[in-house]
Design an enzyme around this catalytic site. Structure first.
Site, PDB file in Angstrom:
ATOM      1  N   THR A  78       4.114   5.319  -2.566  1.00 28.65           N
ATOM      2  CA  THR A  78       5.133   6.349  -2.383  1.00 28.65           C
ATOM      3  C   THR A  78       6.262   6.175  -3.389  1.00 28.65           C
ATOM      4  O   THR A  78       6.738   7.147  -3.995  1.00 28.65           O
ATOM      5  CB  THR A  78       5.682   6.315  -0.947  1.00 28.65           C
ATOM      6  OG1 THR A  78       4.621   6.617  -0.032  1.00 28.65           O
ATOM      7  CG2 THR A  78       6.810   7.322  -0.761  1.00 28.65           C
TER       8      THR A  78
ATOM      9  N   GLY B 160       0.811  -1.210   0.000  1.00 25.32           N
ATOM     10  CA  GLY B 160       0.000   0.000   0.000  1.00 25.32           C
ATOM     11  C   GLY B 160       0.844   1.260   0.000  1.00 25.32           C
ATOM     12  O   GLY B 160       1.289   1.745  -1.041  1.00 25.32           O
ATOM     13  N   CYS B 161       1.077   1.809   1.187  1.00 20.27           N
ATOM     14  CA  CYS B 161       1.693   3.131   1.287  1.00 20.27           C
ATOM     15  C   CYS B 161       3.127   3.167   0.797  1.00 20.27           C
ATOM     16  O   CYS B 161       3.558   4.162   0.200  1.00 20.27           O
ATOM     17  CB  CYS B 161       1.587   3.628   2.723  1.00 20.27           C
ATOM     18  SG  CYS B 161      -0.131   3.866   3.253  1.00 20.27           S
ATOM     19  N   VAL B 162       3.903   2.098   1.032  1.00 24.48           N
ATOM     20  CA  VAL B 162       5.277   2.081   0.517  1.00 24.48           C
ATOM     21  C   VAL B 162       5.261   2.026  -1.001  1.00 24.48           C
ATOM     22  O   VAL B 162       5.948   2.794  -1.671  1.00 24.48           O
ATOM     23  CB  VAL B 162       6.067   0.890   1.102  1.00 24.48           C
ATOM     24  CG1 VAL B 162       7.457   0.814   0.458  1.00 24.48           C
ATOM     25  CG2 VAL B 162       6.188   1.017   2.619  1.00 24.48           C
TER      26      VAL B 162
END
Length: 235
Positions: free
Chosen positions: A169, A164-166
Site C-alpha cells: 500500500t 505484505g499489505c502495508v
C-alpha cells in the site's frame, strides 16, 4: 521481539544507513496539508487469536489506532479501512487468483465474521470500508479516486501485515502521488524481525516512518477539512 534479534537488526541498520545516506537515500517526503487515515486489514482474521493470519502486538496496535481515529475524526479527515475477502473460494472460477496457491486465502470469505473490522476500532457511519483482493489497498479498488476527490495529499498508514499489505500500500501510495506516513506503533506482522526490517526499508525508499506522538501532533496542528477545499489542496 527478542532482544538478541533487535540487537542484530540494529547492527545491520547502522551499517545500511551509512550506505543509503552516502548514496542520497533516506530523504523525507514530509507531511502534507490534507491527510487521510488508512487502516489496513485490521479485521478479526488478523487482530484476533486463533486464525492463520493472526498478527502479533495487537495490545499496542489497537490502542494506537484508537488514538489516531479520535484525532482524525476530530479534524474531519477521510478515514478508510480495508479487509481482504473473497466471494468464491472453491472451484475453477475463484476470485482468489494465484495468491491462494501461496497463502490460505480460502479462509477469508466475504460475509464471514473473520473479515469484519475489529469492533474495538469499528468504522463510523461515514468511514469507507474497502474489500480488496490483493495486497495493496490501491490495487483494483477505488481508493485513489476517493482520495483525489477529497484533495488528500498525505496517507497515514496503520495495520498489517508490515511485509505484505502495508508495504505494498505504501509503495503504491507514493507511486500515485500521495505522501506515505507509516505509524511505527500502529503496524505489525507475524514473524520477529519482519516489522523492523520493513520499517527501515520503507523509511529509506518509499515513505516516512513516524512515531505515534509525532503523527498525533501533526493531526492536532492541521486545519479541519471543512476549512479548506479539495480543489485548492492539490494545486
Amino acid at each position: 521481539m527478542p532482544d538478541e534479534i533487535q540487537e542484530a537488526l540494529q547492527k545491520i541498520f547502522d551499517v545500511d544507513t551509512g550506505i543509503y545516506q552516502d548514496r542520497g537515500f533516506q530523504r523525507r517526503v514530509g507531511f502534507g496539508e490534507r491527510p487521510a487515515l488508512i487502516n489496513i486489514d485490521l479485521a478479526n482474521a488478523w487482530t484476533r487469536p486463533g486464525n492463520p493470519f493472526t498478527c502479533d502486538a495487537m495490545d499496542v496496535i489497537i490502542p494506537a489506532v484508537q488514538r489516531l481515529l479520535a484525532a482524525g475524526r476530530a479534524k474531519g479527515i477521510p478515514i478508510v479501512y480495508t479487509s481482504t475477502a473473497y466471494e468464491v473460494t472453491e472451484g475453477p472460477n475463484s476470485d482468489m487468483g494465484l495468491w491462494g496457491q501461496k497463502i490460505p486465502t480460502e479462509v477469508l470469505q466475504v460475509g464471514d465474521e473473520s473479515v469484519e473490522i475489529d469492533d474495538r476500532i469499528a468504522p463510523a457511519a461515514h468511514d469507507q470500508v474497502i474489500i480488496k483482493k490483493r495486497a495493496s489497498a490501491f490495487h483494483g479498488t477505488y481508493l485513489s479516486s476517493f482520495l483525489y476527490a477529497h484533495g488528500v495529499d498525505t496517507v497515514i498508514c496503520t495495520g498489517v501485515t508490515m511485509a505484505g499489505c502495508v508495504r505494498h500500500t505504501v509503495e503504491d501510495a507514493i507511486a500515485e502521488g500521495f505522501r506515505p506516513i507509516v505509524v511505527r506503533e500502529a503496524v505489525g506482522d507475524r514473524v520477529p524481525g519482519v516489522v523492523e526490517w520493513n520499517l527501515f526499508d520503507i523509511d529509506s525508499k518509499f515513505g516516512d516512518v513516524e512515531s505515534l506522538g509525532r503523527v498525533l501532533d501533526y493531526l492536532d496542528g492541521i486545519a479541519p477539512f471543512a476549512s479548506t477545499t479539495a480543489a485548492t489542496a492539490r494545486v
